[in-house]
Design an enzyme around this catalytic site. Structure first.
Site, mmCIF file in Angstrom:
data_model
loop_
_atom_site.group_PDB
_atom_site.id
_atom_site.type_symbol
_atom_site.label_atom_id
_atom_site.label_comp_id
_atom_site.label_asym_id
_atom_site.label_seq_id
_atom_site.Cartn_x
_atom_site.Cartn_y
_atom_site.Cartn_z
ATOM 1 N N HIS A 191 94.558 -23.669 -30.637
ATOM 2 C CA HIS A 191 93.316 -23.546 -29.872
ATOM 3 C C HIS A 191 92.774 -24.938 -29.569
ATOM 4 O O HIS A 191 92.705 -25.811 -30.440
ATOM 5 C CB HIS A 191 92.269 -22.751 -30.648
ATOM 6 C CG HIS A 191 90.975 -22.595 -29.907
ATOM 7 N ND1 HIS A 191 90.885 -21.901 -28.713
ATOM 8 C CD2 HIS A 191 89.729 -23.077 -30.152
ATOM 9 C CE1 HIS A 191 89.639 -21.942 -28.271
ATOM 10 N NE2 HIS A 191 88.913 -22.658 -29.129
ATOM 11 N N SER A 192 92.388 -25.165 -28.306
ATOM 12 C CA SER A 192 91.785 -26.422 -27.870
ATOM 13 C C SER A 192 92.740 -27.586 -28.178
ATOM 14 O O SER A 192 93.890 -27.547 -27.747
ATOM 15 C CB SER A 192 90.410 -26.583 -28.537
ATOM 16 O OG SER A 192 89.630 -27.545 -27.888
ATOM 17 N N LEU A 193 92.325 -28.587 -28.932
ATOM 18 C CA LEU A 193 93.235 -29.685 -29.245
ATOM 19 C C LEU A 193 94.506 -29.175 -29.910
ATOM 20 O O LEU A 193 95.594 -29.713 -29.688
ATOM 21 C CB LEU A 193 92.545 -30.702 -30.155
ATOM 22 C CG LEU A 193 93.419 -31.863 -30.636
ATOM 23 C CD1 LEU A 193 93.854 -32.748 -29.471
ATOM 24 C CD2 LEU A 193 92.697 -32.688 -31.708
#
Length: 252
Positions: free
Chosen positions: A93-95
């Site tokens: 998720h995300s980074l």
């Protein structure tokens, strides 16, 4: 690459090397920790959910957090190669999506086994220019706290506690240094199916930027959209579970 010691693996996989027909390595967002995915453990049939602990937080608090993508991706690739004794998939998720992607490219470079699937959420495709807001590198602590409040997903009691902030802000800054210094290098697409999950009101990754993940695979690509903000996938477990089951060919 030298074999990892058992103690090092235990720190990186704090919820144990669980049994299952398939390992799913789960990578947290910037500043996040393995506990982000605590509630996912043992809730996918036949899957060993393995939340990954980045350096500099929780059980690895004394370790210096990574500040460059190459370091994070190499560490993750090393850990996957040391622990994936069968089929495996990666969720980020995300980074965490970018770190997972780069780790799979590193595993390919090393000649290791390919993942069965890469699931990404809350992250623009690596080759897509995307303005996800002011840079964090030069921000004050107060400005970072304000950003965390706007994004959601961080308990207010934690943001209001100076002692807790002293622990979480250094790895958060380090993670954003990874993100802000990251430069995509064009290579052949992965031979790994990709599922991308975006949210309708995510200021850090809109639908168009996430559909760019299609270009990163020679295999099938699937896109899903959830209502909500940046942490919609973590706030809507039942829908996220359905998406994961579909991606991993599990009974819903």
């Amino acid at each position: 690459m030298s074999p990892l010691e058992s103690a090092a693996i235990d720190r990186r996989l704090p919820f144990g090397r669980r049994s299952g027909a398939l390992r799913l390595y789960c990578l947290p967002h910037a500043g996040g920790a393995a506990s982000t995915y605590r509630s996912w453990v043992d809730r996918l049939p036949g899957v060993a959910v393995c939340p990954v602990q980045p350096a500099g937080r929780e059980g690895r608090l004394r370790e210096v957090p990574h500040r460059r993508m190459a370091e994070s991706a190499a560490e993750l690739a090393e850990m996957i190669l040391a622990t994936a004794d069968g089929p495996y998939a990666v969720y980020g998720h995300s980074l965490g999506a970018l770190v997972g992607f780069e780790a799979l490219r590193e595993i390919r470079r090393l000649g290791g086994p390919a993942a069965t699937h890469l699931v990404v959420s809350g992250c623009a495709a690596p080759q897509v220019p995307f303005d996800d807001g002011p840079r964090v590198g030069g921000a004050t602590d107060a400005q970072i706290v304000g950003m965390l409040r706007r994004l959601g997903g961080t308990p207010e009691w934690l943001l209001a506690d100076p002692d807790m902030l002293a622990m979480i802000l250094p790895p958060f800054r380090a993670d954003f240094e990874i993100k802000e210094s990251y430069r995509y290098t064009e290579l052949p697409p992965l031979d790994v199916p990709i599922t991308a999950v975006c949210a309708t009101a995510d200021p850090r990754a809109d639908g168009a930027s996430m559909r760019g993940w299609r270009a990163q695979t020679n295999g099938p690509f699937t896109a899903h959209t959830l209502p909500g903000g940046h942490f919609a996938v973590l706030e809507q477990w039942e829908r996220t579970r359905q998406i994961l089951c579909e991606a991993l060919s599990l009974p819903v």
